[in-house]
Every structure is written in structure tokens, then in C-alpha cells.
Design an enzyme around this catalytic site. Structure first.
Site, PDB file in Angstrom:
ATOM      1  N   LYS A  37      -4.429  -8.646   1.356  1.00  0.00           N
ATOM      2  CA  LYS A  37      -5.355  -8.260   0.164  1.00  0.00           C
ATOM      3  C   LYS A  37      -6.601  -7.905   0.831  1.00  0.00           C
ATOM      4  O   LYS A  37      -7.124  -8.779   1.065  1.00  0.00           O
ATOM      5  CB  LYS A  37      -5.242  -9.798  -0.622  1.00  0.00           C
ATOM      6  CG  LYS A  37      -6.184  -9.779  -1.751  1.00  0.00           C
ATOM      7  CD  LYS A  37      -5.651  -8.984  -3.095  1.00  0.00           C
ATOM      8  CE  LYS A  37      -6.634  -8.913  -4.106  1.00  0.00           C
ATOM      9  NZ  LYS A  37      -6.289  -8.166  -5.133  1.00  0.00           N
ATOM     10  N   SER A  50     -12.120 -10.773  -5.072  1.00  0.00           N
ATOM     11  CA  SER A  50     -13.256 -11.312  -5.657  1.00  0.00           C
ATOM     12  C   SER A  50     -12.702 -12.470  -6.619  1.00  0.00           C
ATOM     13  O   SER A  50     -11.590 -12.696  -6.666  1.00  0.00           O
ATOM     14  CB  SER A  50     -13.967 -10.140  -6.405  1.00  0.00           C
ATOM     15  OG  SER A  50     -13.274  -9.750  -7.315  1.00  0.00           O
ATOM     16  N   VAL A  71       2.401 -10.983  -7.903  1.00  0.00           N
ATOM     17  CA  VAL A  71       3.481 -11.533  -8.222  1.00  0.00           C
ATOM     18  C   VAL A  71       4.667 -10.299  -7.793  1.00  0.00           C
ATOM     19  O   VAL A  71       5.505 -10.770  -7.023  1.00  0.00           O
ATOM     20  CB  VAL A  71       3.744 -11.786  -9.785  1.00  0.00           C
ATOM     21  CG1 VAL A  71       5.080 -12.029  -9.976  1.00  0.00           C
ATOM     22  CG2 VAL A  71       2.874 -12.924 -10.121  1.00  0.00           C
ATOM     23  N   SER A  73       8.369 -15.546 -14.998  1.00  0.00           N
ATOM     24  CA  SER A  73       9.315 -16.883 -14.447  1.00  0.00           C
ATOM     25  C   SER A  73       8.398 -18.224 -14.521  1.00  0.00           C
ATOM     26  O   SER A  73       7.140 -17.994 -14.213  1.00  0.00           O
ATOM     27  CB  SER A  73       9.708 -16.555 -12.971  1.00  0.00           C
ATOM     28  OG  SER A  73       9.846 -18.075 -12.548  1.00  0.00           O
ATOM     29  N   GLY A 128      -3.557  -4.021  -3.671  1.00  0.00           N
ATOM     30  CA  GLY A 128      -5.065  -3.240  -3.974  1.00  0.00           C
ATOM     31  C   GLY A 128      -5.905  -4.302  -4.896  1.00  0.00           C
ATOM     32  O   GLY A 128      -5.564  -5.571  -5.043  1.00  0.00           O
ATOM     33  N   VAL A 138      -2.109  -7.671 -14.248  1.00  0.00           N
ATOM     34  CA  VAL A 138      -0.876  -6.774 -14.687  1.00  0.00           C
ATOM     35  C   VAL A 138       0.315  -7.436 -14.070  1.00  0.00           C
ATOM     36  O   VAL A 138       1.347  -7.492 -14.464  1.00  0.00           O
ATOM     37  CB  VAL A 138      -1.062  -5.205 -14.582  1.00  0.00           C
ATOM     38  CG1 VAL A 138       0.484  -4.620 -14.632  1.00  0.00           C
ATOM     39  CG2 VAL A 138      -1.929  -4.839 -15.382  1.00  0.00           C
ATOM     40  N   GLY A 139      -0.041  -7.789 -12.549  1.00  0.00           N
ATOM     41  CA  GLY A 139       0.975  -8.504 -11.820  1.00  0.00           C
ATOM     42  C   GLY A 139       1.258  -8.012 -10.537  1.00  0.00           C
ATOM     43  O   GLY A 139       2.132  -8.086  -9.842  1.00  0.00           O
ATOM     44  N   LYS A 140       0.220  -7.414 -10.024  1.00  0.00           N
ATOM     45  CA  LYS A 140       0.393  -6.984  -8.520  1.00  0.00           C
ATOM     46  C   LYS A 140       0.761  -7.916  -7.572  1.00  0.00           C
ATOM     47  O   LYS A 140       1.507  -7.733  -6.794  1.00  0.00           O
ATOM     48  CB  LYS A 140      -1.270  -6.176  -8.171  1.00  0.00           C
ATOM     49  CG  LYS A 140      -1.670  -5.054  -8.707  1.00  0.00           C
ATOM     50  CD  LYS A 140      -2.805  -4.655  -8.257  1.00  0.00           C
ATOM     51  CE  LYS A 140      -4.324  -5.483  -8.259  1.00  0.00           C
ATOM     52  NZ  LYS A 140      -4.435  -5.581  -9.801  1.00  0.00           N
TER      53      LYS A 140
END
Ligand SMILES: Nc1ncnc2c1ncn2[C@@H]1O[C@H](COP(=O)(O)OP(=O)(O)OP(=O)(O)O)[C@@H](O)[C@H]1O
Ligand SMILES: [Mg+2]
Length: 248
Positions: free
Chosen positions: A37, A41, A17, A210, A118, A13-15
Site C-alpha cells: 500500500k 492516509s 478486500v 463476508s 492504489g 469500493v473494496g480495493k
């Protein structure tokens, strides 16, 4: 400890970024920002022959964290692109969650603010029945939920916030990623309004896509400026600092 735990309504989803943007934006304001992080995986073998997590590399670039810190930034990196609990079992690896949280505490002692990404969403299994929500609780940082702007996001976001709260976690904000202001219509705008109304959590940013940014390519150009322009960095900073004395 001061910082933010960045989660999402789903994987991809974009965590990374959004976490990178927050870290880059705060760093550009002159603040000392660490990133983590904790488990990854789908690791890939890098030029030096080590298994590396793209997310960790991207976050470290965004925050300006030196490569030598990688073992603390990403203490667990698994090759199979599966949820960590299953990737570990497939690889014959035992994950020591106590070692992961110890790495967090060592990093948190070195930086004024921490941005922790996460894995997947809140209920992704990290090791046996230990879920992302358990890790977020152990780390004790407020949550920032990254959500999609499109159809289905109200349901996913409300469920994520409700689950997090039932697990005793604090949800500080939602960021809608890949927001297209020029094309946003009644669907996207009502999604944002409904999320705020149903969760009582503020939308703290609408981050556009972007072309200069890519997690797999490790491209972080322009992230700090994007954070200043499209995220409510003042509010995000306040949330992060507000946690400073809550847990040590
Ligand atoms: N605002 C953006 N601009 C450009 N590319 C983006 C943006 N947001 C996400 N992407 C791209 O979409 C993909 C998914 O984003 P990202 O890696 O941040 O998701 P994630 O939630 O961290 O995924 P995972 O669960 O695998 O950690 C990546 O290839 C990333 O480069
Ligand atoms: Mg990621």
C-alpha cells in the site's frame, strides 16, 4: 516484474478486500506473494505508538507478510483522512515518489508476485500533480479495477478504464465487489455484461460481502477460500505472470 495493481472506481469500493483476497488465494496455492500500500492516509496510532495504515495491516495479514516489512509495504502513512497530496501538505510532509517506487522494487525482488493497492481511484493526487495513474505507470503492473455492482457502476467503470488506457496503462480485469448472487437481478447482471462489452475487459470475479472480513478490524478469515470460489484466480495469476518480462 510480476503482479497486479489494484485500483477502483472510487474510494471505499473494496480495493483492500479484493487485493487481500487475491494475495491470500495465491498464497494458499503455495506462491510467494508480496503486498504493498504505497501511500495511505487516515492512518491511526497503533498499540506501539506508530502511525499505521489499516490497509497495510490487512494486506500483510492476508499475504502472511511479517510485520517487520511494514516500512517497505507502506512507506508513506499520513494521519489526515484526505487524498495523500493534501494530507501531506496539511501535515507539512514532503512525499518523495522516487523513494516509494524504490520500496516497490525492493519488495518485488523478494517475492514472485506483487499485489499493490492504489489509493482512491486513478486520478487521486498523491503528491502535487502526481496522480495514482502516474504511480501505476511507474510501477508498471497491469490493473485490476474493483467496481460496485449497483446503479452507476457502468459509467464509473467505463470512465476508469478509458482514463487508464489514455494514460498508457493496461487494464487486465474488473472485479465486482459486494456482489449478492441471490439478489442479483437485471440491474446487476446487465451492469456486468455492459462493463465487459463497453470496455472489452473481462469481469474476473464477483466477490460477495463476508461478515468474517473487515479491513478496520484487520479480519481476513476465509479470504483465500473466497478468492478460490468467487475470483477467476487462474486468469488473475496468468495476467500477473504475463507481466514478468515486460518491465524490470
Ligand atoms: N467483500 C467484502 N466483505 C466484507 N466487507 C467488505 C467487503 N468489501 C469491502 N468491505 C468493507 O467495506 C469497507 C471498504 O472496503 P475497502 O477498505 O476494501 O475499500 P477500499 O477501496 O480499499 O477503500 P480505500 O479507498 O479507503 O482504500 C471496509 O470496511 C471493508 O472491510
Ligand atoms: Mg483500501
Amino acid at each position: 516484474m510480476a503482479g497486479l495493481f489494484v485500483t477502483a472506481t472510487d474510494t471505499e469500493v473494496g480495493k483492500t478486500v479484493v487485493a487481500g483476497a487475491v494475495a491470500a488465494g495465491l498464497r494458499a496455492r503455495g506462491l510467494s506473494v508480496g503486498v504493498m500500500k504505497p501511500l495511505a492516509s487516515g492512518g491511526v496510532v497503533d498499540a506501539a505508538g506508530y502511525l499505521a495504515a489499516e490497509d497495510a495491516v490487512f494486506l500483510m495479514r492476508a499475504a502472511g507478510v511479517p510485520e517487520i516489512e511494514r516500512p517497505l509495504v507502506n512507506p508513506v502513512c499520513l494521519a489526515p483522512a484526505l487524498t495523500p497530496a493534501v494530507a501531506a501538505a496539511e501535515s507539512g510532509v514532503t512525499i518523495e515518489m522516487a523513494a516509494v517506487t524504490a520500496a516497490y522494487r525492493r519488495l518485488a525482488a523478494r517475492y514472485r508476485l506483487m499485489v499493490v493497492e492504489g489509493v482512491g481511484g486513478m486520478a487521486a493526487p498523491l503528491w502535487e500533480d502526481y496522480l495514482v495513474a502516474d504511480l501505476a505507470g511507474a510501477i508498471g503492473l497491469p490493473l485490476l479495477v474493483v467496481a460496485r455492482p449497483n446503479l452507476g457502476t457502468i459509467n464509473h467503470t467505463v470512465l476508469t478504464v478509458d482514463y487508464a488506457r489514455r494514460r498508457g496503462l493496461t487494464v487486465a480485469g474488473v472485479v465486482l465487489n459486494c456482489w449478492d448472487e441471490a439478489r442479483a437481478g437485471v440491474l446487476e447482471r446487465s451492469n456486468a455484461a455492459y462493463i465487459e462489452r463497453l470496455t472489452a475487459v473481462p469481469v474476473l470475479g464477483r466477490l460477495p460481502r463476508s461478515a468474517a472480513v473487515s479491513v478496520p478490524a484487520g479480519r481476513t478469515e476465509g479470504l483465500a477460500a473466497m478468492a478460490e470460489k468467487y475470483l477467476d484466480l487462474d486468469a488473475i495469476f496468468k495476467v500477473m505472470e504475463g507481466n514478468r518480462h515486460e518491465r524490470c
